[in-house]
Design a protein around this motif. Structure first.
Motif, PDB file in Angstrom:
ATOM      1  N   LEU A  20       0.825  -1.216   0.000  1.00 23.63           N
ATOM      2  CA  LEU A  20       0.000   0.000   0.000  1.00 23.63           C
ATOM      3  C   LEU A  20       0.858   1.264   0.000  1.00 23.63           C
ATOM      4  O   LEU A  20       0.547   2.237  -0.692  1.00 23.63           O
ATOM      5  CB  LEU A  20      -0.947   0.008   1.200  1.00 23.63           C
ATOM      6  CG  LEU A  20      -2.084  -1.007   1.146  1.00 23.63           C
ATOM      7  CD1 LEU A  20      -2.846  -1.020   2.471  1.00 23.63           C
ATOM      8  CD2 LEU A  20      -3.012  -0.727  -0.013  1.00 23.63           C
ATOM      9  N   ASP A  21       1.939   1.263   0.764  1.00 26.88           N
ATOM     10  CA  ASP A  21       2.836   2.424   0.788  1.00 26.88           C
ATOM     11  C   ASP A  21       3.436   2.678  -0.589  1.00 26.88           C
ATOM     12  O   ASP A  21       3.478   3.810  -1.062  1.00 26.88           O
ATOM     13  CB  ASP A  21       3.965   2.217   1.794  1.00 26.88           C
ATOM     14  CG  ASP A  21       3.630   2.724   3.171  1.00 26.88           C
ATOM     15  OD1 ASP A  21       2.570   3.334   3.348  1.00 26.88           O
ATOM     16  OD2 ASP A  21       4.443   2.498   4.082  1.00 26.88           O
ATOM     17  N   MET A  22       3.914   1.637  -1.222  1.00 30.71           N
ATOM     18  CA  MET A  22       4.554   1.809  -2.527  1.00 30.71           C
ATOM     19  C   MET A  22       3.537   2.149  -3.610  1.00 30.71           C
ATOM     20  O   MET A  22       3.823   2.935  -4.507  1.00 30.71           O
ATOM     21  CB  MET A  22       5.338   0.560  -2.917  1.00 30.71           C
ATOM     22  CG  MET A  22       6.546   0.299  -2.033  1.00 30.71           C
ATOM     23  SD  MET A  22       7.680   1.710  -1.978  1.00 30.71           S
ATOM     24  CE  MET A  22       7.272   2.469  -0.436  1.00 30.71           C
ATOM     25  N   MET A  23       2.337   1.578  -3.507  1.00 32.36           N
ATOM     26  CA  MET A  23       1.283   1.956  -4.454  1.00 32.36           C
ATOM     27  C   MET A  23       0.932   3.432  -4.297  1.00 32.36           C
ATOM     28  O   MET A  23       0.716   4.132  -5.288  1.00 32.36           O
ATOM     29  CB  MET A  23       0.042   1.094  -4.250  1.00 32.36           C
ATOM     30  CG  MET A  23       0.145  -0.285  -4.841  1.00 32.36           C
ATOM     31  SD  MET A  23      -1.305  -1.309  -4.519  1.00 32.36           S
ATOM     32  CE  MET A  23      -2.599  -0.355  -5.304  1.00 32.36           C
ATOM     33  N   SER A  24       0.898   3.899  -3.059  1.00 33.12           N
ATOM     34  CA  SER A  24       0.543   5.300  -2.825  1.00 33.12           C
ATOM     35  C   SER A  24       1.579   6.239  -3.426  1.00 33.12           C
ATOM     36  O   SER A  24       1.232   7.278  -3.988  1.00 33.12           O
ATOM     37  CB  SER A  24       0.358   5.573  -1.336  1.00 33.12           C
ATOM     38  OG  SER A  24       1.582   5.551  -0.650  1.00 33.12           O
ATOM     39  N   ILE A  25       2.832   5.867  -3.340  1.00 31.57           N
ATOM     40  CA  ILE A  25       3.879   6.689  -3.949  1.00 31.57           C
ATOM     41  C   ILE A  25       3.774   6.612  -5.475  1.00 31.57           C
ATOM     42  O   ILE A  25       3.898   7.610  -6.173  1.00 31.57           O
ATOM     43  CB  ILE A  25       5.268   6.246  -3.452  1.00 31.57           C
ATOM     44  CG1 ILE A  25       5.427   6.599  -1.972  1.00 31.57           C
ATOM     45  CG2 ILE A  25       6.370   6.896  -4.277  1.00 31.57           C
ATOM     46  CD1 ILE A  25       6.653   6.019  -1.306  1.00 31.57           C
ATOM     47  N   GLY A  26       3.513   5.415  -5.987  1.00 26.25           N
ATOM     48  CA  GLY A  26       3.421   5.224  -7.431  1.00 26.25           C
ATOM     49  C   GLY A  26       2.194   5.870  -8.054  1.00 26.25           C
ATOM     50  O   GLY A  26       2.250   6.363  -9.180  1.00 26.25           O
ATOM     51  N   ILE A  27       1.078   5.874  -7.342  1.00 31.43           N
ATOM     52  CA  ILE A  27      -0.158   6.470  -7.867  1.00 31.43           C
ATOM     53  C   ILE A  27       0.052   7.944  -8.184  1.00 31.43           C
ATOM     54  O   ILE A  27      -0.492   8.474  -9.146  1.00 31.43           O
ATOM     55  CB  ILE A  27      -1.319   6.287  -6.857  1.00 31.43           C
ATOM     56  CG1 ILE A  27      -1.851   4.855  -6.942  1.00 31.43           C
ATOM     57  CG2 ILE A  27      -2.439   7.288  -7.090  1.00 31.43           C
ATOM     58  CD1 ILE A  27      -2.879   4.512  -5.885  1.00 31.43           C
ATOM     59  N   ILE A  28       0.865   8.588  -7.388  1.00 33.84           N
ATOM     60  CA  ILE A  28       1.098  10.023  -7.531  1.00 33.84           C
ATOM     61  C   ILE A  28       1.931  10.342  -8.767  1.00 33.84           C
ATOM     62  O   ILE A  28       1.737  11.381  -9.400  1.00 33.84           O
ATOM     63  CB  ILE A  28       1.793  10.563  -6.261  1.00 33.84           C
ATOM     64  CG1 ILE A  28       0.839  10.465  -5.090  1.00 33.84           C
ATOM     65  CG2 ILE A  28       2.290  11.967  -6.445  1.00 33.84           C
ATOM     66  CD1 ILE A  28       1.486  10.709  -3.746  1.00 33.84           C
ATOM     67  N   ALA A  29       2.832   9.455  -9.141  1.00 31.80           N
ATOM     68  CA  ALA A  29       3.813   9.744 -10.189  1.00 31.80           C
ATOM     69  C   ALA A  29       3.216  10.272 -11.495  1.00 31.80           C
ATOM     70  O   ALA A  29       3.694  11.283 -12.016  1.00 31.80           O
ATOM     71  CB  ALA A  29       4.680   8.512 -10.439  1.00 31.80           C
TER      72      ALA A  29
END
Length: 169
Positions: A20-29
């Motif tokens: 979830l943490d990495m998805m949250s960072i990736g969603i923003i990109a």
């Protein structure tokens, strides 16, 4: 350390947290540059704004990781990971509602402060892993890290096509 059943239950929780943490960072990109561009006044540089937003997140994360680590030593890994996930959820919601660049910067700083979960997750894996399982468990953590970075930008790009704020909801 905990019981063997506690160890088995903790690993999926840690993996989901990292995913979830990495998805949250990736969603923003895929949407952050356009979102920042929508806030910039004529003549203001979107790339400078993007750099400021990314720096705000990274600086806050740099300073908060040791604090979250110390809190997790004192109060336990799981509560701090849950607090970080809650904070990231609030961060995303507030980002979706941001109407000014300064609001986005403030929310990126908050996001960086609460998204230092990776350090706590790594410590949690070290706490619960038997020496013979440690490499396997860190490998699983790495897999979740990578999977989140693949899934996040895909989701962010697809949702961002409809509206720049949708990925944050």
């Amino acid at each position: 350390m905990g019981s063997a059943s506690g160890r088995q239950a903790a690993m999926p929780f840690i993996m989901v947290t990292v995913l979830l943490d990495m998805m949250s960072i990736g969603i923003i990109a895929p949407v952050l540059p356009k979102l920042i561009g929508s806030f910039m006044q004529s003549g203001a540089s979107t790339s400078m704004g993007y750099g400021a937003a990314q720096a705000a997140f990274a600086i806050a994360q740099f300073f908060s990781a040791p604090v979250l680590g110390a809190l997790s030593d004192r109060y336990g890994r799981r509560p701090i990971l849950l607090l970080g996930l809650l904070g990231m959820g609030i961060n995303f919601f507030v980002t979706a509602l941001a109407t000014e660049f300064w609001m986005l910067l403030a929310v990126r700083m908050m996001g960086g402060a609460v998204c230092a979960n990776i350090a706590v997750a790594n410590a949690y894996v070290a706490d619960i892993s038997k020496p013979e399982d440690r490499a396997k468990n860190y490998g699983l953590l790495g897999a979740m890290f990578g999977l989140g970075f693949i899934m996040g930008p895909v989701m962010g790009g697809l949702l961002g096509e409809h509206d720049l704020h949708w990925p944050f909801f």
